[in-house]
Write a protein that holds these residues in place. Structure first.
Motif, short mmCIF file in Angstrom:
data_model
loop_
_atom_site.label_atom_id
_atom_site.label_comp_id
_atom_site.label_asym_id
_atom_site.label_seq_id
_atom_site.Cartn_x
_atom_site.Cartn_y
_atom_site.Cartn_z
N LEU A 86 0.73 4.21 -2.77
CA LEU A 86 0.45 5.61 -2.40
C LEU A 86 1.55 6.54 -2.92
CD1 LEU A 86 -0.86 5.18 1.28
CD2 LEU A 86 -2.18 5.94 -0.68
N ARG A 87 2.80 6.07 -2.81
CA ARG A 87 3.92 6.89 -3.30
C ARG A 87 3.81 7.14 -4.79
NH1 ARG A 87 9.19 4.64 -0.17
NH2 ARG A 87 8.61 5.41 1.87
N THR B 55 -1.05 10.36 4.07
CA THR B 55 -0.67 10.45 2.66
C THR B 55 -1.91 10.34 1.78
OG1 THR B 55 1.35 9.29 3.26
CG2 THR B 55 0.94 9.52 0.92
N GLN B 56 -2.84 9.46 2.16
CA GLN B 56 -4.08 9.28 1.38
C GLN B 56 -4.88 10.58 1.35
OE1 GLN B 56 -5.22 6.31 -0.35
NE2 GLN B 56 -6.46 7.97 -1.16
N LEU C 85 0.33 12.44 -9.31
CA LEU C 85 -0.49 13.65 -9.15
C LEU C 85 0.37 14.90 -9.10
CD1 LEU C 85 -3.07 12.25 -6.57
CD2 LEU C 85 -3.61 13.07 -8.87
N LYS C 86 1.52 14.81 -8.41
CA LYS C 86 2.42 15.97 -8.33
C LYS C 86 2.92 16.36 -9.72
CE LYS C 86 4.06 16.00 -3.58
NZ LYS C 86 5.09 15.53 -2.66
N MET D 247 1.40 15.78 -12.51
CA MET D 247 0.26 16.33 -13.26
C MET D 247 0.04 17.80 -12.92
SD MET D 247 -2.55 13.29 -13.18
CE MET D 247 -3.86 14.08 -14.10
N ILE D 248 0.28 18.15 -11.64
CA ILE D 248 0.10 19.54 -11.22
C ILE D 248 1.25 20.40 -11.73
CG2 ILE D 248 0.01 21.09 -9.20
CD1 ILE D 248 -1.49 18.79 -7.76
N ILE E 275 -3.25 12.88 -1.01
CA ILE E 275 -3.57 12.46 -2.38
C ILE E 275 -4.97 12.94 -2.77
CG2 ILE E 275 -4.12 10.40 -3.78
CD1 ILE E 275 -1.68 9.06 -2.49
N GLU F 131 1.14 7.03 -6.65
CA GLU F 131 -0.02 7.90 -6.90
C GLU F 131 0.33 9.36 -6.59
OE1 GLU F 131 -2.61 7.21 -8.41
OE2 GLU F 131 -4.15 8.67 -7.87
N MET F 132 1.04 9.55 -5.50
CA MET F 132 1.45 10.90 -5.09
C MET F 132 2.35 11.53 -6.16
SD MET F 132 1.26 13.00 -2.51
CE MET F 132 1.61 12.88 -0.79
N GLN G 275 0.28 6.45 6.32
CA GLN G 275 -0.39 6.14 5.04
C GLN G 275 -1.73 6.86 4.93
OE1 GLN G 275 -0.66 1.90 4.67
NE2 GLN G 275 1.50 1.68 4.15
N THR H 135 -7.21 19.21 -6.58
CA THR H 135 -6.47 20.28 -7.23
C THR H 135 -6.35 20.01 -8.73
OG1 THR H 135 -5.19 20.42 -5.19
CG2 THR H 135 -4.34 21.69 -7.05
N VAL H 136 -6.02 18.74 -9.06
CA VAL H 136 -5.89 18.35 -10.47
C VAL H 136 -7.21 18.58 -11.21
CG1 VAL H 136 -5.54 16.37 -12.03
CG2 VAL H 136 -3.99 16.73 -10.12
N LEU I 266 -4.72 16.52 -3.56
CA LEU I 266 -4.06 16.72 -4.86
C LEU I 266 -5.01 16.39 -6.01
CD1 LEU I 266 -0.46 15.35 -4.23
CD2 LEU I 266 -1.12 17.72 -4.57
N ARG I 267 -5.82 15.33 -5.83
CA ARG I 267 -6.78 14.95 -6.86
C ARG I 267 -7.77 16.09 -7.12
NH1 ARG I 267 -7.90 9.02 -4.95
NH2 ARG I 267 -6.26 7.93 -6.08
N ARG J 241 0.84 -1.21 0.00
CA ARG J 241 0.00 0.00 0.00
C ARG J 241 0.87 1.26 0.00
NH1 ARG J 241 -3.53 0.20 4.93
NH2 ARG J 241 -4.85 -1.39 3.99
N GLU J 242 1.98 1.20 0.75
CA GLU J 242 2.91 2.34 0.83
C GLU J 242 3.45 2.67 -0.57
OE1 GLU J 242 3.94 3.48 4.06
OE2 GLU J 242 5.14 5.10 3.21
N ILE K 215 -7.69 22.25 -11.82
CA ILE K 215 -6.82 22.78 -12.88
C ILE K 215 -7.36 22.37 -14.25
CG2 ILE K 215 -4.51 22.61 -13.93
CD1 ILE K 215 -3.44 22.23 -11.03
#
Lengths: 73, 221
Positions: free
Chosen positions: A56-57, B206-207, A63-64, A66-67, B210, A59-60, B203, B216-217, B213-214, A52-53, B220
């Protein structure tokens, strides 16, 4: 004539001993399986956390990026 | 976190050695040693469920999402420890009682407890909106906790085939040095529980990041 009787006696005398050996073996196997199961469950959970870690990384980062991309443009 | 993990590892190795050199129990033989994992796993899971209850109540009062994150992290890790308790108990029962499972009040209430907390995680998966998810989950967690005292007191309230308490009780027959090993194993598993909860909590944070961020995306694009 005597041999079958001796054989029978030996057999009957042996049974409780075999039974006890069998019981001790089952007892020891149960203990080992108990420990293995306990650690296996925790290990599987730790593996799930690790997977899962990573997810998540990824995905992060996705997204970063994409921004950041529209900002560069 | 690494210090806690190292301490837990050292304690567990030390305890495994201590457990291996203990004499066999008169009636049960070697299998009794399973108690050194069976009981600590239940103890830490029960403490975890109490913390989850507090976190859920705090979320409902403050609406602060850090309590919701704590509740989900601690519940999920607790579910793994409760599974350890159930599985080791089942193996122990097979050797001593001759059956894998008995619909005894203690065993049944513990299984219901596991199912209730698994339901908590399923409920969270089924709700999308964060505030609604956290509120429903907090209320559900408070409801799920009602089973925990039933699990604990079941062996006192009803006639069960599960043994009565042997530690810190008047009728207890557990020698003091064995109790020390058991307490140290509770400490070791508590440390492991705390480390896993911290990882899970990170976690969860972090979720949330995320999710932000979603949004925000989406804004945009």
């Amino acid at each position: 004539m005597i041999t079958p009787i001796v054989g029978f006696l030996l057999q009957t005398n042996d049974d409780p001993i075999r039974e006890e050996i069998g019981r001790l073996q089952r007892n020891f196997q149960g203990l080992i399986w108990g420990f293995v199961a306990a650690w296996a469950i925790l290990l599987v959970y730790i593996l799930m956390l690790t997977m899962r870690e990573r997810k998540l990384r990824r995905e992060m980062e996705r997204l970063k990026s994409m921004i950041e991309e529209p900002e560069k443009n | 976190m690494i210090v806690m993990l190292a301490l837990a590892a050292v304690l567990l190795v030390r305890n495994l050695y201590n457990i291996s050199v203990l004499p066999d129990e008169t009636n049960q033989g070697q299998i009794f040693r399973i108690i050194f994992f069976h009981v600590p796993a239940a103890a830490v899971a029960m403490v975890g469920s109490a913390v989850a209850l507090l976190a859920s109540v705090m979320f409902l009062i403050t609406k602060n999402f850090k309590y919701d994150a704590l509740a989900v992290a601690i519940t999920e890790v607790g579910l793994a420890f409760l599974a350890v308790n159930l599985v080791t108990g089942s193996i122990w029962a097979r050797v001593i009682w001759g059956v894998w499972w008995a619909w005894d009040p203690r065993l049944t209430s513990a299984l219901i407890c596991w199912i209730l907390y698994a339901g908590y995680l399923i409920l969270r998966q089924s709700l999308e909106e964060p505030t609604q998810r956290a509120t429903f989950a907090a209320v559900y967690s408070i409801f799920a906790f009602t089973d925990v005292p039933i699990v604990y007191f079941s062996i006192r309230w009803w006639r069960t085939i599960h043994p009565q308490p042997v530690f810190f009780s008047k009728n207890g027959s557990f020698p003091a040095d064995w109790t020390l090993t058991l307490v140290l194993n509770i400490v070791a598993l508590s440390l492991l529980y705390a480390v896993l909860t911290m990882v899970r909590l990170r976690q969860e944070n972090t979720q949330r990041e995320i999710d932000y961020l979603r949004r925000t995306v989406h804004a945009i694009s």
